[in-house]
Design a protein around this motif. Sequence first.
Motif, PDB file in Angstrom:
ATOM      1  N   ARG A 176     -29.339  -0.481  21.063  1.00 18.87           N
ATOM      2  CA  ARG A 176     -30.673  -0.073  20.628  1.00 18.87           C
ATOM      3  C   ARG A 176     -30.627   0.494  19.208  1.00 18.87           C
ATOM      4  NH1 ARG A 176     -31.395   3.486  24.152  1.00 18.87           N
ATOM      5  NH2 ARG A 176     -31.995   2.045  25.800  1.00 18.87           N
ATOM      6  N   LEU A 177     -29.615   1.310  18.925  1.00 20.65           N
ATOM      7  CA  LEU A 177     -29.474   1.923  17.601  1.00 20.65           C
ATOM      8  C   LEU A 177     -29.234   0.875  16.528  1.00 20.65           C
ATOM      9  CD1 LEU A 177     -29.298   4.644  16.073  1.00 20.65           C
ATOM     10  CD2 LEU A 177     -26.826   4.586  16.473  1.00 20.65           C
ATOM     11  N   MET A 178     -28.383  -0.092  16.804  1.00 28.87           N
ATOM     12  CA  MET A 178     -28.093  -1.155  15.842  1.00 28.87           C
ATOM     13  C   MET A 178     -29.336  -1.985  15.556  1.00 28.87           C
ATOM     14  SD  MET A 178     -24.957  -1.144  14.726  1.00 28.87           S
ATOM     15  CE  MET A 178     -24.716  -2.820  14.177  1.00 28.87           C
ATOM     16  N   ARG A 179     -30.108  -2.255  16.589  1.00 26.34           N
ATOM     17  CA  ARG A 179     -31.310  -3.069  16.417  1.00 26.34           C
ATOM     18  C   ARG A 179     -32.300  -2.402  15.479  1.00 26.34           C
ATOM     19  NH1 ARG A 179     -35.800  -4.701  21.073  1.00 26.34           N
ATOM     20  NH2 ARG A 179     -37.143  -5.892  19.667  1.00 26.34           N
ATOM     21  N   GLU A 180     -32.377  -1.076  15.537  1.00 26.75           N
ATOM     22  CA  GLU A 180     -33.378  -0.349  14.774  1.00 26.75           C
ATOM     23  C   GLU A 180     -32.838   0.221  13.470  1.00 26.75           C
ATOM     24  OE1 GLU A 180     -34.490   2.527  17.653  1.00 26.75           O
ATOM     25  OE2 GLU A 180     -35.568   1.092  18.937  1.00 26.75           O
ATOM     26  N   LYS A 204     -23.646   4.096  27.082  1.00 20.97           N
ATOM     27  CA  LYS A 204     -23.261   4.285  25.681  1.00 20.97           C
ATOM     28  C   LYS A 204     -23.456   2.994  24.895  1.00 20.97           C
ATOM     29  CE  LYS A 204     -19.472   5.694  22.661  1.00 20.97           C
ATOM     30  NZ  LYS A 204     -18.050   6.149  22.605  1.00 20.97           N
ATOM     31  N   CYS A 205     -23.027   1.866  25.458  1.00 17.55           N
ATOM     32  CA  CYS A 205     -23.193   0.576  24.781  1.00 17.55           C
ATOM     33  C   CYS A 205     -24.662   0.193  24.697  1.00 17.55           C
ATOM     34  CB  CYS A 205     -22.393  -0.510  25.502  1.00 17.55           C
ATOM     35  SG  CYS A 205     -20.599  -0.378  25.232  1.00 17.55           S
ATOM     36  N   GLU A 206     -25.431   0.522  25.728  1.00 15.80           N
ATOM     37  CA  GLU A 206     -26.871   0.266  25.695  1.00 15.80           C
ATOM     38  C   GLU A 206     -27.512   1.039  24.547  1.00 15.80           C
ATOM     39  OE1 GLU A 206     -30.675  -1.154  26.819  1.00 15.80           O
ATOM     40  OE2 GLU A 206     -28.703  -1.789  27.572  1.00 15.80           O
ATOM     41  N   GLY A 207     -27.088   2.292  24.373  1.00 15.34           N
ATOM     42  CA  GLY A 207     -27.607   3.097  23.276  1.00 15.34           C
ATOM     43  C   GLY A 207     -27.208   2.540  21.923  1.00 15.34           C
ATOM     44  N   ASN A 208     -25.975   2.054  21.827  1.00 20.38           N
ATOM     45  CA  ASN A 208     -25.507   1.463  20.565  1.00 20.38           C
ATOM     46  C   ASN A 208     -26.271   0.185  20.232  1.00 20.38           C
ATOM     47  OD1 ASN A 208     -23.629   3.466  20.094  1.00 20.38           O
ATOM     48  ND2 ASN A 208     -21.954   2.364  21.098  1.00 20.38           N
ATOM     49  N   ALA A 224     -28.490 -12.693  18.355  1.00 21.34           N
ATOM     50  CA  ALA A 224     -28.087 -11.893  17.198  1.00 21.34           C
ATOM     51  C   ALA A 224     -28.347 -12.669  15.915  1.00 21.34           C
ATOM     52  CB  ALA A 224     -26.607 -11.516  17.297  1.00 21.34           C
ATOM     53  N   THR A 225     -28.458 -11.926  14.814  1.00 18.93           N
ATOM     54  CA  THR A 225     -28.710 -12.546  13.520  1.00 18.93           C
ATOM     55  C   THR A 225     -27.849 -11.891  12.451  1.00 18.93           C
ATOM     56  OG1 THR A 225     -30.451 -13.264  12.001  1.00 18.93           O
ATOM     57  CG2 THR A 225     -30.610 -11.026  12.820  1.00 18.93           C
ATOM     58  N   GLY A 233     -30.707  -8.260  17.897  1.00 19.09           N
ATOM     59  CA  GLY A 233     -30.008  -7.321  17.038  1.00 19.09           C
ATOM     60  C   GLY A 233     -29.118  -8.023  16.034  1.00 19.09           C
ATOM     61  N   PRO A 234     -28.380  -7.266  15.220  1.00 12.82           N
ATOM     62  CA  PRO A 234     -27.517  -7.837  14.182  1.00 12.82           C
ATOM     63  C   PRO A 234     -26.223  -8.397  14.760  1.00 12.82           C
ATOM     64  CG  PRO A 234     -27.339  -5.453  14.165  1.00 12.82           C
ATOM     65  CD  PRO A 234     -28.399  -5.785  15.171  1.00 12.82           C
ATOM     66  N   TYR A 235     -25.692  -9.413  14.094  1.00 10.70           N
ATOM     67  CA  TYR A 235     -24.446 -10.027  14.542  1.00 10.70           C
ATOM     68  C   TYR A 235     -23.268  -9.144  14.139  1.00 10.70           C
ATOM     69  CZ  TYR A 235     -21.031 -13.669  15.612  1.00 10.70           C
ATOM     70  OH  TYR A 235     -19.981 -14.373  16.144  1.00 10.70           O
ATOM     71  N   ASP A 236     -23.138  -8.050  14.851  1.00  8.83           N
ATOM     72  CA  ASP A 236     -22.087  -7.067  14.639  1.00  8.83           C
ATOM     73  C   ASP A 236     -21.820  -6.430  15.989  1.00  8.83           C
ATOM     74  OD1 ASP A 236     -20.222  -5.467  13.408  1.00  8.83           O
ATOM     75  OD2 ASP A 236     -21.618  -4.586  11.953  1.00  8.83           O
TER      76      ASP A 236
END
Length: 239
Positions: A39-43, A33-37, A234-235, A79-82
Amino acid sequence: MQNLIMDIIFPQQACCICREPGKYSTRYPWCEKCEGNLRLMRESLPICDKCGKYLEAGVGLCAECRSTPPMFDIARAVGPYDEPYRIAIKVLKFMGRRHLAVRMGHMMAQVIREEPRFWPIDLIVPVPASYAHLKQRGFNQTEELGRRIGKELRLKMDTGILKRVKETPSQRELSKEEREKNLLYAFKIQDNGKIYRKNVLLVDDVYTTGSTSKECTRTLLDAEAARVCVITWATGIGF
């Protein structure tokens, strides 16, 4: 082999991000689930073509890169810093879970592989930690990430080139202007010959205002490095 032994002796019983019970390893330290999150956040959003910050749709460069372009060639992050990216880096840094650098470094290396503008790369240089942080944590997380990236991409890392010569207070509560002033001339090159005309990959953990990456880049280029590219876990947001 070392990671395999650690997984056998000290098996991980919970996801390092959400704490979901299960069996986890050095290579897979978080749940599906975290792996999917991740990936989703990155895109989720487009990024600045120069510094890699996340942007609103239809904008090629963030406002800062349009007004004052950084001296590095390109900066990118996984990915984003979130959350969950923020949680992962905090677990690595503040809880001492150095094994996370294996998976995180692998993902950072993948970003580099997929972006032609990073290449060629002659040398990996991690951002040096302050004395206070080294004493507190016992390790430099950027070195751990850089070491993994080096193994993945078969690149040499040198931890002795860039040195922090000015102890600076925590950056977290400072404005962008205060951060830049805080870091001015905080770094020094130990041996200019090692980076002369070299293409340097600078490794840091997080790019928010970019003050650290920019000052390290300035220091490297002043010592006649050919070019500098930046990779982080992260950025920030560049709206």
